[in-house]
Enzyme design. Structure first.
Site, mmCIF file in Angstrom:
data_model
loop_
_atom_site.group_PDB
_atom_site.id
_atom_site.type_symbol
_atom_site.label_atom_id
_atom_site.label_comp_id
_atom_site.label_asym_id
_atom_site.label_seq_id
_atom_site.Cartn_x
_atom_site.Cartn_y
_atom_site.Cartn_z
ATOM 1 N N LYS A 56 11.964 15.990 22.338
ATOM 2 C CA LYS A 56 11.911 16.947 23.457
ATOM 3 C C LYS A 56 13.306 17.132 24.057
ATOM 4 O O LYS A 56 13.707 18.249 24.396
ATOM 5 C CB LYS A 56 10.931 16.447 24.525
ATOM 6 N N GLN A 100 5.788 10.639 29.972
ATOM 7 C CA GLN A 100 5.335 10.473 28.589
ATOM 8 C C GLN A 100 4.169 9.481 28.563
ATOM 9 O O GLN A 100 4.299 8.350 29.037
ATOM 10 C CB GLN A 100 6.500 9.972 27.715
ATOM 11 N N ASP A 123 3.900 19.823 32.078
ATOM 12 C CA ASP A 123 2.847 19.483 31.110
ATOM 13 C C ASP A 123 1.536 20.201 31.460
ATOM 14 O O ASP A 123 0.602 20.219 30.662
ATOM 15 C CB ASP A 123 2.592 17.961 31.095
#
Ligand code: NDP
Length: 297
Positions: A56, A100, A123
């Site tokens: 990412k 994460q 997200d």
């Protein structure tokens, strides 16, 4: 839709085209003196998480986004982690924050996700964004299902009335996926581990989204001729002697004989997940401070 030997929906190619557009978007933001910033919090040393985070960050930097990993020790308390998020919430250079997953057992992922400001929740997991998605309001949408929609749009012009079967009902894939397909006027069936006669249901699907996390679980006999099949699953199979192979939830070779279009693993949905994350960071950076202040927490 075509019938016969399936055409491959190439996630790498679709993502590469999107990145070209995104680079231009970032240039335009920089002209307005906005440098999109992404903060990724990683707790502990989960091996796969490390790979995902590095990927990412690498992609973000390539597009011109400022991306930074905050690697925090496994023993961090939930309160200290939430304090860190608060600091990032208040940092005007940070437009997107992600945690994460998975987190260590002593930390409640919901509490941590809820601590992220909804306007920085790239997200799309915060309840405010989940609620807005359900209501059909503009919001930051979860990356994997958003990527699936982009992939489907490359091969389906009119979704209205198509029967979409989503296998999996997790908060990050299955549920938002079904909401997005519903918004496209599909007739949606959601399947899960308690679903009876799964194959009978999948055989009636025009679109199958496989997100159960079960290697080669969707077989040829479960798929209608001409169906479009997206494989979200990422499974690591141990071949012995420390050899591993990555495969999806779909028996790619066999299902290719009946589907019209199919996405591969690797090189499919995963590519779009990262691309959609970066798209969300650009979107979040485009929002003004006043919008941020208006968002009800
Ligand atoms: P979860 O484990 O959270 O959810 C799996 C879902 O599949 C559950 O809803 C479960 O049902 C359902 N399921 C399990 N077994 C069956 C079965 N036999 N029949 C029907 N449904 C079943 O996984 P995620 O949603 O997080 O991820 C799914 C897969 O997608 C994983 O392989 C993951 O690695 C991958 N993934 C890939 C991404 C990408 O970018 N390509 C991003 C995110 C995930 P129940 O709710 O009843 O338990």
């Amino acid at each position: 839709m075509n019938e016969g030997s399936a055409r491959v929906i190439n996630g790498r190619e679709i993502a590469a085209n999107l990145y070209q557009e995104m680079k231009k978007d970032v240039e335009r933001l920089k002209e307005r003196h906005i440098l999109p910033g992404l903060a990724i919090i990683r707790v502990g040393n989960d091996y796969a998480s490390g790979i995902y985070v590095n990927n990412k960050i690498k992609r973000s930097l390539e597009i011109g986004i400022h991306a930074k990993q905050y690697h925090i020790e496994e023993t961090v308390s939930q309160a200290a982690l939430i304090d860190k998020i608060e600091t990032l919430n208040n940092d005007s250079k940070v437009h997107g924050i992600i945690i994460q997953l998975p987190l260590p057992r002593h930390i409640d992922p919901f509490s941590v996700i809820h601590a992220i400001h909804p306007a920085k929740d790239v997200d799309g997991f915060h309840p405010i964004n989940v609620g807005k998605l359900t209501l059909g309001e503009p919001c930051l949408q979860p990356c994997t299902p958003q990527g699936c929609i982009v992939m489907l749009e490359t091969v389906i012009k009119d979704f209205a009335g198509l029967h979409a079967v989503v296998i999996g009902r997790s908060n990050i894939v299955g549920r938002p996926m079904s909401t997005m397909l519903l918004a496209k006027n599909c007739t949606v069936t959601i399947c899960h581990s308690y679903t009876k006669n799964l194959a009978d249901i999948t055989r009636t699907a025009d679109i199958i989204i496989a997100a159960a996390g079960k290697p080669k679980f969707i077989t040829k006999d479960m798929v209608k001729k001409g169906a479009v099949v997206l494989d979200v699953g990422i499974n690591r199979i141990n071949l012995g002697d420390d050899n591993y192979m990555m495969c999806g939830d779909v028996d790619f070779k066999e299902v290719s004989r009946v589907a019209s279009y199919i996405s591969p693993v690797p090189g499919g949905v995963g590519q779009l997940t990262v691309a959609m994350l970066i798209k969300n960071v650009i979107k979040a950076a485009s929002m003004t401070r006043s919008f941020l202040d208006k968002v009800n927490r």
